[in-house]
Design an enzyme around this catalytic site. Structure first.
Site, PDB file in Angstrom:
ATOM      1  N   HIS A   1       0.728   0.241 -10.377  1.00  8.01           N
ATOM      2  CA  HIS A   1      -0.099  -0.691  -9.600  1.00  8.01           C
ATOM      3  C   HIS A   1      -0.482  -1.914 -10.442  1.00  8.01           C
ATOM      4  O   HIS A   1      -1.661  -2.237 -10.606  1.00  8.01           O
ATOM      5  CB  HIS A   1      -1.353   0.009  -9.074  1.00  8.01           C
ATOM      6  CG  HIS A   1      -1.882  -0.624  -7.818  1.00  8.01           C
ATOM      7  ND1 HIS A   1      -2.476   0.099  -6.820  1.00  8.01           N
ATOM      8  CD2 HIS A   1      -1.907  -1.914  -7.393  1.00  8.01           C
ATOM      9  CE1 HIS A   1      -2.857  -0.707  -5.835  1.00  8.01           C
ATOM     10  NE2 HIS A   1      -2.516  -1.942  -6.170  1.00  8.01           N
TER      11      HIS A   1
ATOM     12  N   ARG B   1       0.839  -1.187   0.000  1.00  3.50           N
ATOM     13  CA  ARG B   1       0.000   0.000   0.000  1.00  3.50           C
ATOM     14  C   ARG B   1       0.880   1.245   0.000  1.00  3.50           C
ATOM     15  O   ARG B   1       1.891   1.318   0.689  1.00  3.50           O
ATOM     16  CB  ARG B   1      -0.932  -0.001   1.223  1.00  3.50           C
ATOM     17  CG  ARG B   1      -2.101  -0.976   1.072  1.00  3.50           C
ATOM     18  CD  ARG B   1      -3.063  -0.508   0.001  1.00  3.50           C
ATOM     19  NE  ARG B   1      -4.125  -1.460  -0.304  1.00  3.50           N
ATOM     20  CZ  ARG B   1      -4.107  -2.329  -1.307  1.00  3.50           C
ATOM     21  NH1 ARG B   1      -3.049  -2.406  -2.087  1.00  3.50           N
ATOM     22  NH2 ARG B   1      -5.133  -3.108  -1.531  1.00  3.50           N
TER      23      ARG B   1
END
Length: 311
Positions: free
Chosen positions: A275, A227
């Protein structure tokens, strides 16, 4: 009862594609994309990746939000999600393997001196450079859950010395597992590569601040596939300028997409990927359908999240 599919962002599955795949697994179930949502009062389950603002208020009978992935931080903290709505996540093997492979790719990039060879080619220079031995290299893995454990085992099986760190004690054969906040700085100081695969919780947000980054081994590589809010990005840029760590590979950022004016785009010590470390859901589609059936039948759900803890 109906399951509404609202992926929540572009450049992945469309709502229609994902709804069609789920429907193929369970033709008898009422599964709808947002483009054909029908009566929203009939929706009891929502499958999503990013929970859009205002959507929970439109679903008066919502009972379950199924995250189409592992991280649920933005969902459990969503201000308009009623406290009675349950949250589940996925623990699929395919993206876990992909994330482990992503980390390995950048470890091997360093081990095999790829950047130096590319620089030599640009100069038309034949400059042999010995690769680094895995047995002389320490790889650290932050987070030893489903994905982190798989990453640690992959590195172990390729003969790296592997250190693992988690909030609570864990045991993985062939991995030196450490736990607790006090153990982290020492662990970081021993690692040539650090693969961060932690969830976003109050305890992990900004965990990699200026002090913790300074604990890293000079010249080490920090790989974040967990994250984005794990890292203080301003502190990271300053730390990279000092060489501790020496490089950062960031598949996630505190704000996504990463703003165009972010200094991270052009910092010579940073590699940005958008990502993409874990992409395919694989067999996890079956868990989405199974949770819909379990919700209907009043049975325990797969991979339910404790909304207070955030995982």
């Amino acid at each position: 009862m109906a399951l509404l599919v609202n992926v929540g962002f572009d450049n992945w599955y469309t709502d229609e594609e994902l709804a069609a795949e789920l429907k193929a697994l369970a033709p008898e179930l009422d599964i709808r994309p947002t483009s054909d949502a029908g009566n929203l009062a009939e929706v009891t389950m929502l499958a999503t990746t990013v929970l859009k603002d205002g959507l929970p208020e439109q679903l008066p009978n919502l009972q379950l939000v199924q995250k189409l992935g592992a991280g649920v931080d933005s969902i459990v903290a969503h201000p308009s999600l009623p406290p009675h709505v349950r949250v589940t996540r996925l623990k699929p093997n395919e993206p876990a393997h992909e994330i482990a492979e992503f980390c390995l790719a950048y470890v091997l990039h360093g081990q095999r001196n790829m950047a130096q060879h590319e620089a030599s080619q640009k100069r038309s220079a034949w400059e042999p450079l010995a690769p680094k031995r895995p047995t002389h290299t320490t790889v650290g893995v932050l987070g030893l859950g489903h994905i982190g454990g798989m990453t640690a085992k992959l590195m172990r099986d390729l003969r790296f010395r592997v250190l693992g760190w988690s909030r609570s004690p864990k045991e993985i054969e062939g991995v030196d597992c450490r736990h607790g906040a006090d153990a982290l700085p020492q662990m970081l100081s021993e690692c040539d590569y650090v693969c961060a695969i932690l969830p976003s919780t109050p305890a992990t947000r900004q965990l990699m601040n200026d002090g913790m980054l300074a604990s890293m081994k000079p010249g080490a590589t920090l790989i974040n596939a967990g994250r984005g809010d794990l890292i203080d990005e301003t502190a990271l840029a300053a730390a990279l300028d000092k060489g501790t760590p020496g490089r950062a590979v960031l598949d996630v950022a505190s704000q996504e997409p990463l703003p165009e004016d972010s200094l991270l785009w052009t910092h010579p010590g940073v590699t940005i990927t958008p990502h993409v470390s874990g992409w395919h859901l694989g067999d996890a589609m079956k868990d989405v359908v199974e949770n819909y059936r379990r919700l209907e039948a009043g049975k325990p759900l797969l991979h339910e999240v404790d909304r207070q803890r955030g995982y």
